[in-house]
Design a protein around this motif. Structure first.
Motif, PDB file in Angstrom:
ATOM      1  N   GLY A   1      41.572   4.762 -81.667  1.00  0.00           N
ATOM      2  CA  GLY A   1      41.926   5.169 -80.345  1.00  0.00           C
ATOM      3  C   GLY A   1      43.204   5.285 -80.601  1.00  0.00           C
ATOM      4  N   VAL A   2      43.982   5.974 -79.604  1.00  0.00           N
ATOM      5  CA  VAL A   2      44.792   6.884 -79.319  1.00  0.00           C
ATOM      6  C   VAL A   2      46.010   5.800 -78.898  1.00  0.00           C
ATOM      7  CG1 VAL A   2      43.978   8.754 -79.126  1.00  0.00           C
ATOM      8  CG2 VAL A   2      44.630   7.446 -76.902  1.00  0.00           C
ATOM      9  N   ILE A   3      47.555   6.200 -78.925  1.00  0.00           N
ATOM     10  CA  ILE A   3      48.571   5.453 -78.595  1.00  0.00           C
ATOM     11  C   ILE A   3      48.133   4.844 -77.699  1.00  0.00           C
ATOM     12  CG2 ILE A   3      51.116   5.781 -78.124  1.00  0.00           C
ATOM     13  CD1 ILE A   3      51.286   8.411 -80.006  1.00  0.00           C
TER      14      ILE A   3
ATOM     15  N   ASP B   1      60.310  -4.861 -88.435  1.00  0.00           N
ATOM     16  CA  ASP B   1      59.941  -3.796 -88.988  1.00  0.00           C
ATOM     17  C   ASP B   1      59.545  -4.063 -90.548  1.00  0.00           C
ATOM     18  OD1 ASP B   1      57.412  -1.484 -88.331  1.00  0.00           O
ATOM     19  OD2 ASP B   1      57.979  -1.082 -90.569  1.00  0.00           O
ATOM     20  N   ARG B   2      58.849  -3.562 -91.338  1.00  0.00           N
ATOM     21  CA  ARG B   2      59.248  -3.660 -93.322  1.00  0.00           C
ATOM     22  C   ARG B   2      61.093  -2.760 -93.684  1.00  0.00           C
ATOM     23  NH1 ARG B   2      55.286  -0.461 -95.965  1.00  0.00           N
ATOM     24  NH2 ARG B   2      56.380  -0.801 -97.980  1.00  0.00           N
TER      25      ARG B   2
ATOM     26  N   GLY C   1      56.201   3.534 -86.511  1.00  0.00           N
ATOM     27  CA  GLY C   1      55.336   3.648 -87.153  1.00  0.00           C
ATOM     28  C   GLY C   1      54.881   4.869 -86.830  1.00  0.00           C
ATOM     29  N   LEU C   2      52.692   4.356 -86.865  1.00  0.00           N
ATOM     30  CA  LEU C   2      52.174   5.557 -87.015  1.00  0.00           C
ATOM     31  C   LEU C   2      52.879   7.127 -86.260  1.00  0.00           C
ATOM     32  CD1 LEU C   2      48.884   5.067 -88.105  1.00  0.00           C
ATOM     33  CD2 LEU C   2      50.099   6.022 -88.913  1.00  0.00           C
TER      34      LEU C   2
ATOM     35  N   TRP D   1      46.042  -1.817 -83.864  1.00  0.00           N
ATOM     36  CA  TRP D   1      45.043  -1.389 -85.131  1.00  0.00           C
ATOM     37  C   TRP D   1      44.251  -2.837 -86.035  1.00  0.00           C
ATOM     38  CZ3 TRP D   1      45.083   3.575 -87.823  1.00  0.00           C
ATOM     39  CH2 TRP D   1      44.764   4.553 -87.206  1.00  0.00           C
TER      40      TRP D   1
ATOM     41  N   PRO E   1      53.267   1.759 -81.634  1.00  0.00           N
ATOM     42  CA  PRO E   1      53.150   1.550 -80.542  1.00  0.00           C
ATOM     43  C   PRO E   1      52.756   0.385 -80.223  1.00  0.00           C
ATOM     44  CG  PRO E   1      52.114   3.897 -81.262  1.00  0.00           C
ATOM     45  CD  PRO E   1      52.857   2.758 -82.854  1.00  0.00           C
ATOM     46  N   SER E   2      52.196  -0.746 -81.268  1.00  0.00           N
ATOM     47  CA  SER E   2      51.376  -2.117 -80.406  1.00  0.00           C
ATOM     48  C   SER E   2      52.185  -2.737 -79.884  1.00  0.00           C
ATOM     49  CB  SER E   2      50.597  -2.557 -81.473  1.00  0.00           C
ATOM     50  OG  SER E   2      50.974  -2.409 -82.375  1.00  0.00           O
TER      51      SER E   2
ATOM     52  N   VAL F   1      56.750  -8.459 -93.562  1.00  0.00           N
ATOM     53  CA  VAL F   1      56.483 -10.097 -93.382  1.00  0.00           C
ATOM     54  C   VAL F   1      55.368 -10.452 -94.150  1.00  0.00           C
ATOM     55  CG1 VAL F   1      55.549 -11.526 -91.666  1.00  0.00           C
ATOM     56  CG2 VAL F   1      57.574 -10.528 -90.991  1.00  0.00           C
TER      57      VAL F   1
ATOM     58  N   ASN G   1      46.575   1.358 -76.635  1.00  0.00           N
ATOM     59  CA  ASN G   1      47.345   0.071 -77.947  1.00  0.00           C
ATOM     60  C   ASN G   1      48.618  -0.753 -77.034  1.00  0.00           C
ATOM     61  OD1 ASN G   1      47.050   0.610 -80.442  1.00  0.00           O
ATOM     62  ND2 ASN G   1      48.240   2.564 -80.516  1.00  0.00           N
TER      63      ASN G   1
HETATM   64  C1  LIG Z   1      47.257  10.743 -89.028  1.00  0.00           C
HETATM   65  C2  LIG Z   1      47.133  10.111 -87.797  1.00  0.00           C
HETATM   66  C3  LIG Z   1      47.549  10.402 -86.238  1.00  0.00           C
HETATM   67  C4  LIG Z   1      47.724  10.164 -85.160  1.00  0.00           C
HETATM   68  N1  LIG Z   1      47.771  11.093 -84.485  1.00  0.00           N
HETATM   69  C5  LIG Z   1      47.926  10.283 -83.373  1.00  0.00           C
HETATM   70  C6  LIG Z   1      48.144  11.791 -82.285  1.00  0.00           C
HETATM   71  O1  LIG Z   1      48.444  12.577 -81.870  1.00  0.00           O
HETATM   72  N2  LIG Z   1      48.200  11.313 -80.359  1.00  0.00           N
HETATM   73  C7  LIG Z   1      47.486   9.794 -80.530  1.00  0.00           C
HETATM   74  O2  LIG Z   1      47.182   9.098 -79.667  1.00  0.00           O
HETATM   75  N3  LIG Z   1      46.711   8.680 -81.674  1.00  0.00           N
HETATM   76  C8  LIG Z   1      47.683   9.128 -82.955  1.00  0.00           C
HETATM   77  N4  LIG Z   1      47.135   8.468 -83.767  1.00  0.00           N
HETATM   78  C9  LIG Z   1      47.050   6.825 -83.652  1.00  0.00           C
HETATM   79  C10 LIG Z   1      47.869   6.460 -83.263  1.00  0.00           C
HETATM   80  O3  LIG Z   1      49.092   6.642 -84.071  1.00  0.00           O
HETATM   81  C11 LIG Z   1      46.996   4.320 -83.735  1.00  0.00           C
HETATM   82  O4  LIG Z   1      46.662   4.394 -81.829  1.00  0.00           O
HETATM   83  C12 LIG Z   1      49.064   3.461 -83.121  1.00  0.00           C
HETATM   84  O5  LIG Z   1      49.707   4.320 -83.915  1.00  0.00           O
HETATM   85  C13 LIG Z   1      48.678   1.904 -83.828  1.00  0.00           C
HETATM   86  O6  LIG Z   1      49.500   1.865 -83.431  1.00  0.00           O
HETATM   87  P1  LIG Z   1      49.907  -0.160 -84.099  1.00  0.00           P
HETATM   88  O7  LIG Z   1      51.701  -0.351 -83.532  1.00  0.00           O
HETATM   89  O8  LIG Z   1      48.468  -0.467 -84.255  1.00  0.00           O
HETATM   90  O9  LIG Z   1      49.556   0.489 -85.291  1.00  0.00           O
HETATM   91  P2  LIG Z   1      50.960   0.964 -86.459  1.00  0.00           P
HETATM   92  O10 LIG Z   1      51.746   2.702 -85.636  1.00  0.00           O
HETATM   93  O11 LIG Z   1      50.191   1.556 -87.902  1.00  0.00           O
HETATM   94  O12 LIG Z   1      52.290   0.341 -86.794  1.00  0.00           O
HETATM   95  C14 LIG Z   1      52.446  -0.187 -87.687  1.00  0.00           C
HETATM   96  C15 LIG Z   1      53.979  -0.561 -87.789  1.00  0.00           C
HETATM   97  O13 LIG Z   1      54.020  -2.464 -88.869  1.00  0.00           O
HETATM   98  C16 LIG Z   1      54.708  -1.754 -89.571  1.00  0.00           C
HETATM   99  N5  LIG Z   1      54.586  -2.690 -90.777  1.00  0.00           N
HETATM  100  C17 LIG Z   1      53.160  -2.911 -91.539  1.00  0.00           C
HETATM  101  N6  LIG Z   1      52.553  -4.354 -92.436  1.00  0.00           N
HETATM  102  C18 LIG Z   1      54.236  -4.867 -91.363  1.00  0.00           C
HETATM  103  C19 LIG Z   1      55.236  -5.840 -92.436  1.00  0.00           C
HETATM  104  N7  LIG Z   1      53.958  -6.597 -93.367  1.00  0.00           N
HETATM  105  N8  LIG Z   1      56.098  -6.100 -92.712  1.00  0.00           N
HETATM  106  C20 LIG Z   1      56.277  -5.758 -90.974  1.00  0.00           C
HETATM  107  N9  LIG Z   1      56.231  -4.411 -91.096  1.00  0.00           N
HETATM  108  C21 LIG Z   1      55.585  -4.016 -91.187  1.00  0.00           C
HETATM  109  C22 LIG Z   1      54.489  -0.347 -90.245  1.00  0.00           C
HETATM  110  O14 LIG Z   1      55.856  -0.129 -90.828  1.00  0.00           O
HETATM  111  C23 LIG Z   1      54.736   0.078 -89.138  1.00  0.00           C
HETATM  112  O15 LIG Z   1      55.238   0.070 -88.128  1.00  0.00           O
HETATM  113  C24 LIG Z   1      47.421   9.143 -84.975  1.00  0.00           C
HETATM  114  C25 LIG Z   1      46.342   8.077 -86.215  1.00  0.00           C
HETATM  115  C26 LIG Z   1      46.834   8.975 -87.649  1.00  0.00           C
HETATM  116  C27 LIG Z   1      46.258   7.732 -88.686  1.00  0.00           C
END
Ligand SMILES: Cc1cc2nc3c(=O)[nH]c(=O)nc-3n(C[C@H](O)[C@H](O)[C@H](O)COP(=O)(O)OP(=O)(O)OC[C@H]3O[C@@H](n4cnc5c(N)ncnc54)[C@H](O)[C@@H]3O)c2cc1C
Ligand SMILES: NC(=O)c1ccc[n+]([C@@H]2O[C@H](COP(=O)([O-])OP(=O)(O)OC[C@H]3O[C@@H](n4cnc5c(N)ncnc54)[C@H](OP(=O)(O)O)[C@@H]3O)[C@@H](O)[C@H]2O)c1
Length: 477
Positions: free
Chosen positions: A392-394, A35-36, A42-43, A385, A11-12, A79, A397
């Protein structure tokens, strides 16, 4: 032209790309979302529970961003890792890089026995039923779901998610994209009791009311809450005054009302048949369905072992300290369990070549600008994150990404003075990487749809690297 790499397609990352597209300060912008994994989102793909179809469908709005002609998805490019590209080299290819890599590790419980066979992080359990390709061999299929009693430690939304998946009949998961191995294991699961245990009181629980209520709507499962434990909470001391009389946040008040409803149904003051039994409220002995027991004021101190495997959890009975925390009472309670899931939060992972704050598990930043030695590093940003920590929820971000993009745009004039590489994808290939582009992801989607059709289901996730990459590169699909 402003050329930006966004690292991470959760999402972020996608909201960062969207904010870059929607602004008008720099009209000509190109965004590569790396993305790796060969798969985006992502999540949302690998965390949000499979039975939360409505939230899963957010993928459609993320997809619209990734399909914009100014955006290129670059999967299968890590990365900072051994097989990936270093932050320093990536910086050569773009005017700016925004790190949106999430927080993929689990927080440790730090009690003896934490790593006994049968004790897993919720992170691992979630990755398993979500078909994350890093999960490898299938630990839950082999033995863990032979457990009769499971303890979930923590009272956040992840705890509620994993408890719900354990307590939900697998038949209902057939309509979701749960991978075959997980579905089979959940079908054969013998788990009958799921204890969700908080170290503090119900008014400090982190779950949200909608998620909590869902536990009560599971067919074949009954929620049991001990009224004695609820009554320990000062916010619950005068339950007749609820709602309104106490200055409680609305979510806490709603949670307390839901828990109070369940505790009434559980039979006030019933004798404790909970293993180790200090005051749990059991259902009728003949109840053949699954039971979810929500417990409070129990701090885990040790995981108990029998025959080399986890056999239960020893908890210290706590009591409110009057300031939102708890103090130990000197009493203990053992809860028998052959499966323990530790849902005590996620943790950011250090990315080699980027600064890292090991205490908070985040990258140090000022309004999204990465700080090196306390000073903003030109062209390096962070969102999601890994910037804020794993809460925090989706939707949270989106504003987080907007703040970061505002900083980036304020720096754009200085950043674009430098010429960025002509075709970063060509350079990545020269460096030996083999990106999966959007067409490759569409090919994975088709393969998952085909797999589902062959099983009489909707799309079914491919759970391993080899399968995902074979699908991505199958030209004929
Ligand atoms: C189990 C779980 C269930 C959830 N359910 C909900 C829900 O139902 N509703 C809701 O609103 N929120 C939910 N959330 C919260 C929501 O998922 C997060 O707020 C959100 O996904 C965070 O976004 P992000 O982009 O920071 O991280 P992520 O979603 O974790 O995305 C990170 C991305 O970076 C990539 N990445 C990581 N390291 C590297 C690297 N070195 N090189 C290249 N790519 C890389 C990963 O593969 C991934 O695709 C949930 C969280 C969890 C843990
Ligand atoms: N459906 C949804 O919307 C959904 C689903 C899943 C996740 N999410 C979001 O994703 C984020 C992460 O969720 P999360 O559940 O991982 O984290 P969380 O909300 O921070 O909850 C973590 C839980 O673990 C407990 N805990 C921490 N350390 C502990 C210890 N040493 N011993 C015992 N208990 C301990 C915490 O208790 P204390 O409070 O006492 O520290 C808390 O109850 C949250 O913002 C959540 O809302 C949303």
């Amino acid at each position: 032209m402003l050329s930006v790499a966004v690292v991470g397609s959760g999402p972020s990352g996608v909201y960062t790309a969207q904010a870059l597209l929607q602004q008008s300060l720099v009209p000509d912008v190109r965004v590569h979302v790396l993305d790796r994994l060969p798969t985006p989102y992502g999540l949302v793909r690998y965390g949000v529970a499979p039975d939360h179809e409505k939230i899963k469908s957010l993928q459609n709005s993320l997809r619209a961003v990734l399909e914009d002609e100014r955006v290129t998805f670059v999967g299968n490019v890590g990365v900072g890792g051994a097989d990936g590209v270093s932050p320093a080299r990536l910086a050569e290819l773009y005017h700016a890089v925004v790190y949106c890599v999430g927080a993929s590790a689990d927080r440790a419980l730090a009690v003896p026995g934490e790593n006994l066979p049968g004790s897993y992080s919720a992170t691992r359990f979630v990755s398993w039923y979500s078909a994350h390709p890093d999960i490898g061999a299938d630990p839950f299929a082999r033995d863990a779901l032979g457990a009769r009693s499971a303890v979930v430690i923590g009272v956040g939304n992840v705890a509620v998610d994993v408890a719900r998946i354990l307590a939900r009949g697998a038949g209902e998961l057939r309509r979701t994209d749960v991978p075959r191995g997980a579905l089979r294991a959940l079908e054969e699961s013998r788990v009958r009791e799921v204890h969700i245990v908080g170290r503090r009181g119900p008014s400090q629980a982190r779950f949200t009311t909608k998620e909590l209520r869902e536990l009560g709507a599971l067919p074949g499962a009954r929620v049991v809450v001990d009224p004695v434990e609820l009554a320990l909470d000062p916010a619950y001391a005068a339950p007749d005054d609820l709602p309104g009389a106490l200055p409680l946040p609305a979510v806490v008040r709603r949670n307390l009302e839901v828990l109070r409803g369940w505790s009434a149904g559980s039979g006030a003051g019933a004798a404790g048949a909970v293993p180790g039994g200090a005051g749990g409220a059991p259902g009728p002995a003949a109840d053949a369905g699954r039971r979810i027991r929500i417990r409070f004021f129990l701090r885990p101190v040790e995981l108990l072992e029998r025959g080399g495997r986890v056999a239960g959890v020893r908890f210290a009975r706590t009591a409110p300290d009057g300031a939102g925390g708890v103090r130990d009472t000197g009493r203990y309670e053992d809860v028998a369990a052959q499966l323990v899931l530790r849902a005590v939060g996620y943790r950011g992972v250090e990315l080699p070549g980027l600064p890292f704050d090991p205490v908070n598990g985040t990258v140090p930043h000022a309004a999204g600008r990465v700080l090196r030695g306390g000073v903003p590093s030109p062209g390096e940003y962070v969102a999601g994150w890994i910037k804020r920590g794993p809460t925090g929820v989706i939707g949270s971000n989106r504003s987080c990404a907007k703040e970061t993009v505002a900083s980036l745009l304020a720096d754009a004039a200085a950043l674009t003075r430098r010429t960025a590489a002509g075709d970063p994808l060509a350079v990545l290939r020269e460096w030996g990487l083999r990106p999966v582009e959007w067409t490759g992801w569409l090919s994975i989607e088709r393969a998952e749809a085909e797999l589902g059709r062959s099983l009489g289901r909707g799309p079914v996730k491919i759970p391993d690297w080899a399968g995902l990459l074979a699908a991505a590169w199958d030209e004929n699909r």
